[in-house]
Scaffold this motif. Structure first.
Motif, mmCIF file in Angstrom:
data_model
loop_
_atom_site.group_PDB
_atom_site.id
_atom_site.type_symbol
_atom_site.label_atom_id
_atom_site.label_comp_id
_atom_site.label_asym_id
_atom_site.label_seq_id
_atom_site.Cartn_x
_atom_site.Cartn_y
_atom_site.Cartn_z
ATOM 1 N N GLY A 215 0.924 -3.386 7.095
ATOM 2 C CA GLY A 215 -0.442 -3.254 6.597
ATOM 3 C C GLY A 215 -0.794 -4.426 5.689
ATOM 4 N N LEU A 216 0.171 -4.821 4.843
ATOM 5 C CA LEU A 216 -0.052 -5.935 3.927
ATOM 6 C C LEU A 216 -0.198 -7.232 4.721
ATOM 7 C CD1 LEU A 216 -0.199 -6.785 0.958
ATOM 8 C CD2 LEU A 216 2.278 -7.181 1.039
ATOM 9 N N SER A 217 0.627 -7.359 5.749
ATOM 10 C CA SER A 217 0.570 -8.545 6.608
ATOM 11 C C SER A 217 -0.814 -8.677 7.245
ATOM 12 C CB SER A 217 1.659 -8.452 7.674
ATOM 13 O OG SER A 217 1.355 -9.267 8.780
ATOM 14 N N VAL A 249 8.192 -8.842 9.112
ATOM 15 C CA VAL A 249 7.212 -7.802 8.779
ATOM 16 C C VAL A 249 7.854 -6.466 9.120
ATOM 17 C CG1 VAL A 249 4.983 -6.815 9.424
ATOM 18 C CG2 VAL A 249 5.206 -9.288 9.116
ATOM 19 N N VAL A 250 7.743 -5.493 8.213
ATOM 20 C CA VAL A 250 8.295 -4.159 8.506
ATOM 21 C C VAL A 250 7.165 -3.154 8.647
ATOM 22 C CG1 VAL A 250 10.601 -4.340 7.538
ATOM 23 C CG2 VAL A 250 8.668 -3.852 6.037
ATOM 24 N N SER A 251 7.377 -2.193 9.499
ATOM 25 C CA SER A 251 6.402 -1.132 9.665
ATOM 26 C C SER A 251 6.898 0.080 8.899
ATOM 27 C CB SER A 251 6.273 -0.834 11.158
ATOM 28 O OG SER A 251 5.558 0.351 11.330
ATOM 29 N N MET A 252 6.258 0.349 7.759
ATOM 30 C CA MET A 252 6.686 1.485 6.941
ATOM 31 C C MET A 252 5.866 2.709 7.352
ATOM 32 S SD MET A 252 8.995 0.107 5.175
ATOM 33 C CE MET A 252 9.419 0.899 3.652
ATOM 34 N N PRO A 253 6.503 3.873 7.418
ATOM 35 C CA PRO A 253 5.795 5.043 7.954
ATOM 36 C C PRO A 253 4.629 5.492 7.088
ATOM 37 C CG PRO A 253 7.953 5.654 7.100
ATOM 38 C CD PRO A 253 7.891 4.170 7.070
ATOM 39 N N ASN A 254 4.783 5.434 5.790
ATOM 40 C CA ASN A 254 3.709 5.894 4.920
ATOM 41 C C ASN A 254 2.715 4.756 4.714
ATOM 42 O OD1 ASN A 254 2.149 6.474 2.635
ATOM 43 N ND2 ASN A 254 3.697 7.897 1.868
ATOM 44 N N ASN A 259 0.958 -0.729 3.107
ATOM 45 C CA ASN A 259 -0.084 -1.665 2.679
ATOM 46 C C ASN A 259 0.297 -2.459 1.431
ATOM 47 O OD1 ASN A 259 -1.779 -0.897 4.719
ATOM 48 N ND2 ASN A 259 -2.770 0.707 3.507
ATOM 49 N N ARG A 260 1.418 -2.057 0.795
ATOM 50 C CA ARG A 260 1.738 -2.680 -0.495
ATOM 51 C C ARG A 260 3.186 -3.098 -0.605
ATOM 52 N NH1 ARG A 260 -1.989 -1.446 -4.382
ATOM 53 N NH2 ARG A 260 -3.806 -0.515 -3.438
ATOM 54 N N PHE A 261 3.866 -3.185 0.520
ATOM 55 C CA PHE A 261 5.302 -3.355 0.468
ATOM 56 C C PHE A 261 5.722 -4.830 0.513
ATOM 57 C CE2 PHE A 261 9.548 -3.372 2.413
ATOM 58 C CZ PHE A 261 10.201 -2.478 1.597
ATOM 59 N N VAL A 262 6.467 -5.256 -0.511
ATOM 60 C CA VAL A 262 7.085 -6.588 -0.491
ATOM 61 C C VAL A 262 8.546 -6.415 -0.872
ATOM 62 C CG1 VAL A 262 7.166 -8.874 -1.545
ATOM 63 C CG2 VAL A 262 4.955 -7.773 -1.126
ATOM 64 N N CYS A 263 9.440 -6.968 -0.070
ATOM 65 C CA CYS A 263 10.865 -6.808 -0.331
ATOM 66 C C CYS A 263 11.520 -8.178 -0.482
ATOM 67 C CB CYS A 263 11.485 -6.033 0.830
ATOM 68 S SG CYS A 263 13.229 -5.717 0.618
ATOM 69 N N ARG A 418 -7.610 6.719 11.541
ATOM 70 C CA ARG A 418 -8.071 6.045 10.321
ATOM 71 C C ARG A 418 -8.208 7.067 9.192
ATOM 72 N NH1 ARG A 418 -10.386 2.146 13.271
ATOM 73 N NH2 ARG A 418 -8.175 2.118 13.722
ATOM 74 N N MET A 419 -8.745 8.251 9.556
ATOM 75 C CA MET A 419 -8.929 9.290 8.546
ATOM 76 C C MET A 419 -7.584 9.676 7.933
ATOM 77 S SD MET A 419 -11.233 12.631 9.179
ATOM 78 C CE MET A 419 -9.928 13.812 9.380
ATOM 79 N N TYR A 420 -6.606 9.875 8.802
ATOM 80 C CA TYR A 420 -5.276 10.223 8.312
ATOM 81 C C TYR A 420 -4.742 9.143 7.392
ATOM 82 C CZ TYR A 420 -3.732 14.531 10.416
ATOM 83 O OH TYR A 420 -3.550 15.841 10.692
ATOM 84 N N GLU A 421 -4.922 7.887 7.820
ATOM 85 C CA GLU A 421 -4.380 6.791 7.016
ATOM 86 C C GLU A 421 -5.086 6.690 5.680
ATOM 87 O OE1 GLU A 421 -4.558 3.658 9.842
ATOM 88 O OE2 GLU A 421 -2.460 3.964 10.463
ATOM 89 N N ASP A 422 -6.387 6.973 5.675
ATOM 90 C CA ASP A 422 -7.116 6.942 4.413
ATOM 91 C C ASP A 422 -6.557 7.954 3.423
ATOM 92 O OD1 ASP A 422 -8.663 4.945 5.282
ATOM 93 O OD2 ASP A 422 -10.435 6.166 5.750
ATOM 94 N N TYR A 423 -6.060 9.070 3.965
ATOM 95 C CA TYR A 423 -5.466 10.072 3.075
ATOM 96 C C TYR A 423 -4.023 9.735 2.751
ATOM 97 C CZ TYR A 423 -9.352 13.303 3.258
ATOM 98 O OH TYR A 423 -10.572 13.884 3.101
ATOM 99 N N GLY A 424 -3.554 8.622 3.293
ATOM 100 C CA GLY A 424 -2.197 8.190 2.980
ATOM 101 C C GLY A 424 -1.146 8.791 3.889
ATOM 102 N N PHE A 425 -1.573 9.344 5.043
ATOM 103 C CA PHE A 425 -0.592 9.919 5.966
ATOM 104 C C PHE A 425 -0.492 9.075 7.223
ATOM 105 C CE2 PHE A 425 -2.307 14.048 4.102
ATOM 106 C CZ PHE A 425 -1.367 14.050 3.104
#
Ligand SMILES: Nc1ncnc2c1ncn2[C@@H]1O[C@H](COP(=O)(O)OP(=O)(O)O)[C@@H](O)[C@H]1O
Ligand SMILES: [Mg+2]
Lengths: 471, 231
Positions: A215-217, A249-254, A259-263, A418-425
């Motif tokens: 998401g961040l990418s 790039v990693v695909s995180m489930p949540n 959207n905010r992951f940096v490792c 999109r709706m689900y993702e907006d709720y963070g799921f």
């Protein structure tokens, strides 16, 4: 004539009523099980996702870290303590990490991010970031290129529907696109050709690289090979800044994490935040994470660490998520409650009708010498049979759906997603395999049935033979 | 030998605002082999009297003794067993268990009494033969005419050889031909099995067939005549 033969024949004398009663029990149990399976499956996935991609089952923390996270409440991991903890039979490894905030920038875009510093090799004992590296992605370019390939109709539609999605395995890509095993051999090279996505995981000893969430990418428009800037606040108020090349790039489930992951490597993160030797916490990788074993392990480890450090479990660390799920669970329970109420009324309706219709017959039977207890037994058995037929049919009918829904979870697309993702799921609804919740639904239905049976038994014992005959 | 003794029996209902004396001081007895009919207009207390004799209800005052049992001394559950063992009932309609065949209906009380299977089957066959339904063993009640159903009911009541059979208006729902047939059969069984029959009717044709006619009016016995026709 045995009583149970009599009961069995009575069941079929008013076929329609029996079928309606059995069917209402069937639908009650069937829908309740499906609803429950979706609900619990979703929670289960969310928990295991957050455990395996982010928090781990247990963490070693400074006692104040839970309330005030940050490097100021960090710890320096004593190798002697690590050795002691790793001697516990359920502990696999103790893996220090740094977790802090920063601002990430690439090109002219910036985003607040969560920076995780890990020991790349050891980290995979606790979390599976390594296995989340994106290898295939339906980028706009990839979708365009696939359009020119004259794919079969449904496939072409699906590539557009799932545009932007990222995959770690070719199998996942195929399954989302709806390509059967049979066709995969022919299509795989072509899909590989257009959708492969570069990138790899961090390795120990190298420096200056970052892994970022998918998401961040997308947001930063940064792909492997691009450089991002991280700016933040270091240990004890120093300023922190660094340049990192995106390595993968990693695909995180949540989605919130994605959207905010940096490792970074642990060393890079320590350097960035000016905190050599430090960690904000250490993930304790364990072998068995089931509730009971986990609690016992947590207690044992707590005794080893003493009071200077705390061992937290995933529930303590994800209290917010748990609360959210519990609230959702309650609203689900209310829905099921309403469903059962409707069914209970239906069952009572047919029972009342049956009792009224057979009043004369009951009066006649008691007159000619059938004991009321025996009559009640026969009628109770009839109702039990009706209910049990409904329950068994409902349970059996739910099984294939639940198993299928578990193996191939429902995946939303478009607006719904999109709706689900907006709720963070994550827009995925897996189903939980049969578990104690099955038992509970069956128990509830049998209780409703028991009340209906008790009601009709009472009616029989209160039957006035004279009035029944006159009716 | 008296099968039934009724001593100064009253039965009062308070269900409505007015008190109804359904049975108003009846003293009667029935002897073994009686073929007695209770007649009287609707509401004269026939059903109530039969219910009292059969132990379906208890008198308000007075005593009923059946085969040596004082009915007032029996508890409700003992009354059910008493009925199963000593009384045969034939009701106006809806006598049979709809999910059982004719033969199973005839055997029903015998199986409540736990007769061994062979004896029960033999008796069932004998009685279905006697009521002219030897070929209808496996018919369900819904497949029988009203008259046939009543004949099965008589066979069922008679099968375990009770002290007597109570039949409350058994022909009320039958056409006259079926009614005649039923009465023929009852008469025959009365003779051949020496079974005591006590039944009620307000049908004059039925009345003529009885050897004893008891007339009720407002819950009181107004006449009790023995006739000697047809034997
Ligand atoms: N269970 C009852 N409750 C109240 N009144 C009743 C009851 N049974 C009978 N009666 C009354 O008692 C009287 C006699 O009724 P019944 O014995 O049925 O007469 P019959 O059978 O001769 O027509 C009637 O007035 C009837 O209304
Ligand atoms: Mg009557």
């Amino acid at each position: 004539m045995k009583d149970r033969q009599l009961a069995w024949r009575n069941l079929w004398r008013n076929r329609k009523r029996t079928l309606i009663t059995a069917a209402s029990v069937f639908f009650a149990i069937f829908f309740a099980l499906i609803m429950r399976s979706f609900q619990l499956g979703t929670y289960d996935k969310m928990y295991s996702d957050v455990i395996r991609s982010y928090s781990g089952y247990l963490q070693l923390q400074h006692p104040s870290y839970l309330d005030e996270p940050g490097l100021d409440n960090g710890l320096i991991l004593d190798p002697e303590l690590t050795r002691k903890l790793e001697q516990d039979p359920n502990v696999e490894a103790v893996v220090p990490r740094i977790e802090s905030f920063a601002l990430a920038a690439a090109g002219n875009r910036t985003q607040g991010v969560m920076v995780i510093g890990v020991e790349p090799e050891r980290e995979s004992k606790a979390l599976n970031i390594r296995n989340r590296i994106v290898r295939y992605k339906l980028t706009p370019g990839a979708v365009e290129a696939l359009k020119g390939e004259e794919l079969p109709g449904r496939l072409a539609k699906n590539t557009e529907l799932f545009a932007g999605e990222a995959f770690t395995e070719a199998e996942d890509l195929m399954s989302v696109l709806g390509i059967s095993k049979k066709d995969s051999a022919g299509l795989l090279p072509l899909l590989r050709n257009h959708t492969s996505f570069p990138g790899s995981y961090l390795s120990a000893g190298e420096s200056g690289y970052a892994i970022i969430g998918n998401g961040l990418s997308d947001y930063l428009e940064a792909v492997p090979g691009d450089t991002i800037v991280l700016i933040g606040q270091g240990y004890h108020g120093t300023s922190a800044a660094g340049l990192y090349v995106v390595k993968g790039v990693v695909s995180m489930p949540n989605p919130e994490i994605d959207n905010r992951f940096v490792c970074l490597t642990l060393d890079d993160a320590r350097w960035l935040y000016g905190a050599p030797d430090m960690a904000t916490s250490a993930i304790i990788a364990i072998k068995d994470g089931s509730d009971k074993v986990l609690t016992a392990t947590q207690q044992r480890l707590g005794a080893v660490t003493g009071e200077d450090l705390a061992v937290r479990n995933w529930k303590e660390m994800n209290a917010l998520l748990l609360n959210q799920m519990e609230a959702d669970n309650r609203s689900g329970a209310i829905m099921i409650g309403i469903l059962y109420l409707v069914i209970a009324f239906g069952v009572f309706g047919t029972v009342l009708m049956m009792m009224a219709e057979r009043r004369r017959e009951f009066g006649m039977l008691v007159s000619i010498g059938m004991r009321k207890g025996r009559l009640a037994g026969i009628v109770g058995l009839e109702m039990l049979l009706m209910g049990v037929i409904g329950v068994i049919a409902g349970v059996i009918a739910s099984l294939p759906i639940v198993f299928l829904g578990h193996l191939r979870p429902l995946r939303f697309t478009g607006e719904m997603a999109r709706m689900y993702e907006d709720y963070g799921f994550e827009p995925v609804m897996p189903m939980l395999l049969p578990d104690t919740y099955y038992l509970w639904q069956v128990v509830v239905v049998l209780l409703i049935l028991a009340v209906a049976i008790a009601f009709s038994i009472r009616k029989i014992f209160k039957l006035n033979v004279i009035n029944a005959l006159r009716a | 030998m008296n099968v039934v003794e009724i001593n100064d029996v009253y039965k009062t209902y308070h269900d409505t605002e007015v008190e109804v004396r359904a049975v108003n001081g009846v003293t009667l007895s029935f002897t073994k082999g009686d073929f007695a009919v209770i007649v009287g207009p609707s509401g004269s207390g026939k059903t109530t009297l039969l219910n009292l004799i059969g132990g379906l209800d208890q008198p308000t005052t007075g005593e009923i003794i059946v085969a040596g049992h004082r009915l007032s001394e029996l508890k409700p559950s003992e009354l059910i067993d008493f009925r199963m063992e000593h009384v045969g009932f034939v009701f106006q309609s809806y006598n049979l268990i709809p999910v059982l065949t004719a033969a199973e209906n005839v055997g029903f009380i015998m199986s409540l009494q736990k007769w061994p299977k062979e004896k029960r089957m033999a008796r069932t066959g004998e009685l279905l033969e006697a009521v002219g339904l030897a070929d209808r063993h496996n018919s369900r009640p819904s497949q029988l005419s009203g008259g046939q159903q009543q004949r099965v009911a008589v066979a069922r009541a008679l099968a375990p050889r009770p002290e007597f059979i109570l039949a409350d208006e058994p022909t009320a729902n039958l056409d006259s031909k079926s009614a005649e047939t039923l009465l023929d059969i009852m008469e025959k069984l009365n003779r051949e099995e020496e079974m005591t029959f006590i039944f009620s009717t307000h049908d004059a044709r039925v009345m003529k067939r009885a050897r004893r006619v008891i007339t009720l009016e407002d819950g009181k016995v107004v006449s009790d005549e023995r006739t000697n026709h047809r034997e």
